[in-house]
Write an enzyme that holds these catalytic residues in place. Structure first.
Site, short mmCIF file in Angstrom:
data_model
loop_
_atom_site.label_atom_id
_atom_site.label_comp_id
_atom_site.label_asym_id
_atom_site.label_seq_id
_atom_site.Cartn_x
_atom_site.Cartn_y
_atom_site.Cartn_z
N SER A 125 -24.63 19.17 15.75
CA SER A 125 -24.97 20.21 16.46
C SER A 125 -23.95 21.51 16.28
O SER A 125 -23.84 21.86 15.24
CB SER A 125 -24.56 19.71 17.79
OG SER A 125 -24.95 20.62 18.95
N PHE A 126 -22.84 21.55 17.15
CA PHE A 126 -21.63 22.55 16.69
C PHE A 126 -21.21 22.23 15.23
O PHE A 126 -20.63 23.02 14.55
CB PHE A 126 -20.82 22.48 18.02
CG PHE A 126 -19.28 22.70 17.65
CD1 PHE A 126 -18.87 24.00 17.68
CD2 PHE A 126 -18.42 21.69 17.40
CE1 PHE A 126 -17.41 24.52 17.53
CE2 PHE A 126 -17.11 22.08 17.01
CZ PHE A 126 -16.75 23.17 17.21
N ASP A 150 -35.35 17.19 21.62
CA ASP A 150 -33.89 17.96 21.95
C ASP A 150 -34.18 18.83 22.99
O ASP A 150 -34.58 19.97 22.54
CB ASP A 150 -33.36 18.13 20.68
CG ASP A 150 -31.89 18.68 20.58
OD1 ASP A 150 -31.41 18.82 21.81
OD2 ASP A 150 -31.15 18.59 19.60
N SER A 194 -20.10 19.53 20.48
CA SER A 194 -19.20 20.35 21.41
C SER A 194 -19.40 20.16 22.93
O SER A 194 -19.05 20.88 23.67
CB SER A 194 -19.32 22.01 21.31
OG SER A 194 -20.65 22.36 21.66
N HIS A 212 -30.84 14.87 21.74
CA HIS A 212 -29.72 15.54 21.27
C HIS A 212 -29.00 14.47 20.60
O HIS A 212 -28.00 14.75 19.65
CB HIS A 212 -29.28 16.14 22.00
CG HIS A 212 -28.12 17.38 21.05
ND1 HIS A 212 -28.64 18.08 20.12
CD2 HIS A 212 -26.91 17.59 21.34
CE1 HIS A 212 -27.70 18.75 19.67
NE2 HIS A 212 -26.46 18.54 20.31
#
Length: 275
Positions: free
Chosen positions: A106-107, A227, A37, A255
């Site tokens: 992630s998202f 991260d 995101s 990340h």
């Protein structure tokens, strides 16, 4: 239907009334890649280094999730987990796919977990990379990502949060990603998704522990040890909760596992999704 000439533009399909931009390469069992995101993100920007490699072994499909990239942004839409999961489901239906592997960044990891919980019959294996989906305290890194205000300097600072190896970050990349973030409609949609207080954004993407612990899907969990956006503790927690999981943590990695360790990440996925 094919888009204009830019690698971020792929094919377009109607998914539940939303014109959806996506990439579709290779043949074989379908694996759906769900991007993160970040500001200005697209499926191609997120997965460009690994899709061509993985497409030699399987069918790889990467959509721009509604609200992001070159997918249509319907007037008056209120973004949230239910809307995003419905868009993914409509997209899979539009492609005529019964069951898919899901790779979530992630998202995107939170959406993959929500899909597996809400529509278990549609999900085969899971790959979760730097994933949201469990409870955690908002990090300064994620606060900076979701609170992004467009400028080249802000974008460069964000890229340095994303990457452990700052050699990957230069003025040209910062300018390119900044320009991506201010394309028509991009920042307006992005700013509406995760307003302050941003802890609420994490909480709304969290899948209840009692639901996660029922999942039987074979799952590969991947995380960068350094991260700064999503804590590596998230992946250790997911490893505890998911009974058919394996965990792979990369040192000297932020990340961006799929960029900082693209070759190794792709080989891990090839092996996991083949077996």
């Amino acid at each position: 239907m094919k888009h204009e000439n830019s690698p971020e533009h792929g094919l377009v399909i109607d998914a539940g009334g939303i014109a959806t931009n996506y990439h579709d390469q290779g043949e074989g069992y379908p694996t759906l890649f769900i991007h993160g995101s970040g500001p200005g993100v697209t499926a191609w920007a997120n997965w460009r280094l690994v899709l061509p490699v993985l497409a030699t072994q399987m069918r790889v499909i990467a959509p721009d999730i509604v609200g992001f990239g070159y997918t249509q942004r319907p007037e008056g839409i209120r973004y949230g987990r239910q809307v995003w999961v419905k868009h993914l489901l409509d997209f899979i239906d539009a492609l005529g796919l019964d069951k898919v592997n899901l790779v979530g960044n992630s998202f995107g990891g939170a959406l993959a977990l929500a899909m597996a919980v809400d529509h278990p019959e549609r999900v085969n294996k899971l790959v979760l990379m730097g994933s949201v989906g469990v409870a955690f305290e908002l990090t300064p890194g994620l606060d900076a990502v979701w609170g992004y205000e467009p400028s080249i300097a802000s974008m460069k600072a964000l890229l340095e949060v994303f990457a452990f190896n700052h050699d990957l970050v230069n003025d040209d990349l910062a300018r390119m990603r900044y320009e991506a973030s201010i394309r028509p409609g991009f920042q307006e949609a992005f700013a509406s998704m995760f307003p302050a207080p941003r802890q609420a954004g994490i909480d709304k993407l969290t899948v209840p522990v009692e639901q996660l612990s029922t999942l039987k899907n074979r799952t590969l969990i991947v995380h960068g040890h350094e991260d700064q956006v999503i804590p590596v503790a998230n992946s250790h927690r997911l490893f505890e909760l998911l009974e058919n999981a394996e965990l792979h943590v990369f040192r000297k990695c932020g990340h961006w596992v799929q960029i900082e360790h693209a070759e190794r990440f792709a080989s891990l996925l090839k092996e996991f999704l083949r077996s």
